[in-house]
Design a protein around this motif. Structure first.
Motif, short mmCIF file in Angstrom:
data_model
loop_
_atom_site.label_atom_id
_atom_site.label_comp_id
_atom_site.label_asym_id
_atom_site.label_seq_id
_atom_site.Cartn_x
_atom_site.Cartn_y
_atom_site.Cartn_z
N ARG A 41 -3.02 13.14 -4.30
CA ARG A 41 -4.32 13.60 -3.82
C ARG A 41 -4.82 12.75 -2.65
O ARG A 41 -5.70 13.18 -1.90
N VAL A 42 -4.26 11.56 -2.50
CA VAL A 42 -4.65 10.71 -1.37
C VAL A 42 -4.14 11.34 -0.08
O VAL A 42 -3.10 12.01 -0.06
N ARG A 43 -4.86 11.16 0.97
CA ARG A 43 -4.54 11.79 2.25
C ARG A 43 -3.08 11.60 2.63
O ARG A 43 -2.54 10.49 2.59
N ALA A 44 -2.43 12.71 2.99
CA ALA A 44 -1.01 12.69 3.35
C ALA A 44 -0.84 12.23 4.79
O ALA A 44 -0.63 13.03 5.71
N SER A 45 -0.92 10.94 5.00
CA SER A 45 -0.81 10.35 6.33
C SER A 45 0.12 9.15 6.29
O SER A 45 0.26 8.50 5.25
N ALA A 46 0.71 8.85 7.44
CA ALA A 46 1.59 7.69 7.52
C ALA A 46 0.80 6.39 7.64
O ALA A 46 1.27 5.34 7.21
N TRP A 47 -0.41 6.47 8.23
CA TRP A 47 -1.14 5.24 8.52
C TRP A 47 -1.87 4.64 7.31
O TRP A 47 -2.51 3.60 7.45
N ASN A 48 -1.82 5.28 6.15
CA ASN A 48 -2.37 4.65 4.95
C ASN A 48 -1.26 4.22 3.99
O ASN A 48 -1.50 4.05 2.80
N LYS A 49 -0.06 4.01 4.54
CA LYS A 49 1.07 3.57 3.73
C LYS A 49 1.87 2.52 4.48
O LYS A 49 1.98 2.57 5.71
N VAL A 50 2.44 1.61 3.73
CA VAL A 50 3.37 0.61 4.26
C VAL A 50 4.70 0.85 3.56
O VAL A 50 4.76 0.89 2.33
#
Length: 752
Positions: free
Chosen positions: A156-165
């Motif tokens: 459910r968390v936004r499907a973006s690359a910039w909120n993941k490492v």
């Protein structure tokens, strides 16, 4: 090999790129490389990146010969990366201070997971900061690290690359890459999360993601709801979800995720279709037809739509474009009809209330009525709240009423009448009550009548410039009507003052014929009456762990800032001080919301707590900057630490009546690191801080002996101006803090 490879594609973001790169290079954790990919940007992005590379060896620039989009630019950055973990930023995003240090610590704690999902906040083009509504999913619960099936809510968390490492070796072994297109994050995020053998989360906000009104190519390729018209670019979402389901179909072990991904697809398709200006009008029908086809192609039988989203599922499944259009037109027509009706009804109501007030002004003033308010309609509290209680105790023949918005009525004592602003009852009470008590100003339309007594309590000792002194401070006055201010001052009969400094200041900045009552702050009376049992109950009600030292953090309003962001990294502060400390975070009443977007067990947001006095009693120390709360807190004789990291800017915008460095109530920190050192070393409660606080208390708390409200009521209502006498400071015994009563001070991580 650096710990982090930060990859920043740059395309038409020259106005934002310097702040983005600076936010990376200024991180307290500096084991990183910064790879800037100039995606053949027609503006100065390439030159800006080269300038940063020339002055910092950690920066490398990849210059592309043609523009290929965000996904291709990220892939080019990954090809150059050598770090253990990949961090992605858009060229107009920024890392929050100490973000990489927090990420590094979390990676170490969780055993080097394949993926770390961290918190983020959106920065709309209209201003402000909006926390991710699903941030609660990131709380550290259950096993760590974990697999996606252990916490499926992570999707459910936004499907973006910039909120993941992501661990670089994991990405390489899995062959993950960004496809071309606008919604390139979708077929990256879901496969990465499903394939990861180990995932960890970090609730801390690490990225501020900017949402701009006009999309700018590779720098804006996600599902921002604030994006303006982008032609047919959003049709790309269909191809991207085909890639997602193709990945799942090629791996039978992932079949369990089809229903979940299908619901996410429907939500995203509807967000594009229903979003304002997301699609050109002549393409909306086509988009919904294609959405219907994808709905039928990817639906998993036997998995009904959630109750809350069945309507959107039905509209997409049946391609109800005409029905949807008819509903939209009906709503638009209804709004157009309703607006004039509402304006007419509002005007008629206002005219009726004005007539009602004029009638009430011709009726006698009632000597047995008193009307109270604080902060323009907020709840029961501050000096008017203490005086209202004293009225009921010492002058029970007077019936009291409190003006507050309905959402604050629960704070008003049951013995006190509740009145909603701008109602017939409000104007009746304003016209006929003998006593009017406020800590700011009543309605500017008030007609002060002979026989009425208006008591202006103010709400603290003035440190910041006030009243007429703001004429030379345009950043702070905000076009304040000084003529109206003086007309209001002419209506005051009494002004409360807690000390000589306040008396002299009020008489100069609010010149009038009122009588000053140098009786102290009624709201501080509770400090002398409270018991250790009261303190224990307050701490328990706030959910504070037993045996901890509670720091009340209460910054003041910044007139020179458009947004009132948190000036301290409270999580870092507590991490450095150890588990023996907690923070009570209190926003200024003009802040308009919580100070901490997502509270934690050790960072408790108390901005909505109705009584700041109760928070003072529950705490063991105060950290503030230029807030008048320091003068009240000094009456408790508990440690005060000043965090003044922007003294020059604050002085230029607002100004102060004296330099806190000359009359400090305790230790002064000029930076976050100095503040940490003050607490870690014990200086916050040392002998020098105690001496400073004692002198400050003598100077600014001469009358706060617990009987200020009684003196005001006896003078104003009962005609007894000489009683009761003031108890000298040396003979007062305010309730000790919980830590002082127990004779403890926790060990910090710095002193272990």
């Amino acid at each position: 090999m650096p710990r982090f490879s930060v990859i920043v594609p740059a395309y038409q973001v020259q106005a934002y790129l310097p702040a983005c790169l600076e936010s990376v290079l200024s991180q307290s954790y500096d084991d990183l490389e910064l790879i800037v990919v100039d995606d053949r940007s027609p503006d100065a992005c390439g030159e800006i990146a080269e300038e940063f590379a020339a002055r910092d060896p950690r920066v490398r620039v990849v210059r592309r010969t043609r523009n290929e989009g965000l996904g291709s630019a990220r892939n080019a950055g990954m090809a150059e990366a050598t770090g253990d973990y990949l961090v992605f930023l858009d060229g107009d995003d920024t890392l929050t201070p100490h973000a990489l240090r927090s990420v590094a610590d979390r990676l170490k704690e969780t055993g080097e997971p394949d993926v770390l999902v961290h918190g983020h906040a959106l920065v709309p083009w209209t201003g402000g900061i909006v926390r991710d509504p699903f941030a609660g999913v990131l709380t550290e619960q259950g096993p760590a690290p974990f697999r996606l099936e252990d916490r499926p809510g992570l999707l459910r968390v936004r499907a973006s690359a910039w909120n993941k490492v992501c661990r670089r070796e994991f990405v390489g072994n899995g062959g993950f890459a960004f496809p071309p297109g606008r919604h390139t994050d979708l077929p990256w995020t879901y496969p990465v999360l499903m394939a990861a053998e180990s995932i960890a989360t970090l609730e801390r906000v690490c990225v501020h993601h900017r949402q701009r009104s006009v999309p700018t190519g590779s720098g804006r390729a996600d599902l921002d709801v604030f994006d303006a018209a982008a032609g047919r670019a959003d049709f790309d979402v269909f191809d991207q979800y085909d890639r997602v389901f193709g990945y799942v179909d090629s791996r039978p072990e992932l079949a369990q995720w089809r229903p979940v991904l299908f619901r996410r697809m429907v939500d995203d398709l509807w967000a594009v279709f229903s979003g304002r200006d997301r699609l050109p009008r002549d393409t909306r029908a086509e988009f919904l037809r294609r959405a219907r086809d994808h709905y039928r192609a990817h639906r998993t039988p036997g998995h009904p739509a959630p109750v809350g989203s069945r309507l959107r599922h039905t509209k997409i499944r049946l391609n109800l474009y005409r029905a949807h259009r008819a509903l939209e037109l009906g709503r638009l027509l209804g709004r157009r009809i309703a607006r004039p009706s509402v304006r007419l009804a509002t005007a008629l109501r206002a005219a009726a209330l004005r007539l009602h007030y004029r009638v009430q002004l011709r009726l006698p003033v009632r000597a047995d009525r008193a009307l109270f308010a604080a902060y323009g309609g907020r709840g029961h509290g501050c000096n008017p709240g203490a005086l209202e209680e004293a009225f009921r105790t010492l002058a029970p023949h007077i019936r009291t009423a409190w003006v507050a918005a309905p959402e604050h009525h629960h704070t008003i004592p049951t013995a006190t009448r509740r009145i909603t602003p701008d109602t017939a009852a409000y104007w009746t009470a304003l016209a006929r009550s003998k006593y009017l008590v406020h800590n700011t100003d009543f309605d500017r339309r008030l007609v002060k009548r002979p026989g009425q007594v208006l008591v202006q309590t103010h709400h603290g000792t003035p440190l910041k410039h006030m009243g007429l002194d703001l004429q030379e401070r345009p950043a702070a006055s905000h076009e304040l009507d000084f003529d109206a201010l003086l007309r209001g001052v002419d209506q005051w009969d009494y002004v409360l003052s807690p000390n000589r400094h306040a008396t002299l200041t009020w008489q100069r900045v609010h010149p009038g014929r009122y009588t000053v009552l140098p009786y102290g702050q009624p709201r501080n009376d509770v400090f002398q009456r409270a018991t250790s049992e009261d303190v224990r109950r307050l701490r328990e009600s706030l959910g504070m762990p037993e045996g901890t030292v509670a720091i009340l953090y209460a910054p003041t309003h910044r007139d020179y800032r458009r947004t009132q962001h948190l000036r301290l990294d409270l999580e870092r502060l507590l991490c450095r001080l150890g588990p023996g400390f907690v923070v009570l975070a209190r926003a200024h009443h003009r802040h308009g919301g919580p100070l901490v977007p997502v509270p934690t067990p050790r960072v408790i947001d108390v901005s909505d707590h109705p009584s700041v006095e109760s928070l003072c009693l529950a705490s063991d120390a105060l950290v503030t900057d230029y807030s008048s709360l320091m003068f009240d807190y000094a009456g408790l004789d508990r440690p005060i630490v000043i965090h003044a990291d922007d003294r020059e800017a604050f002085e230029a915008a607002r100004g102060t009546y004296f330099d806190l460095r000359s009359f400090a109530p305790g230790a002064i920190a000029r930076s976050e690191d100095e503040l940490i050192d003050i607490f870690a070393s014990g200086h916050w409660r040392g002998s020098r801080s105690t001496q400073l606080r004692s002198a400050f208390r003598e100077r600014f708390c001469p009358y706060d002996d617990g009987r200020a409200a009684e003196r005001v009521v006896r003078h104003v209502v009962l005609g007894e101006p000489q009683s009761p006498p003031v108890i000298p400071p040396a003979e007062r015994h305010p309730v000790p803090s919980a830590a002082a009563a127990a004779g403890r001070a926790p060990l910090t991580s710095e002193t272990v």
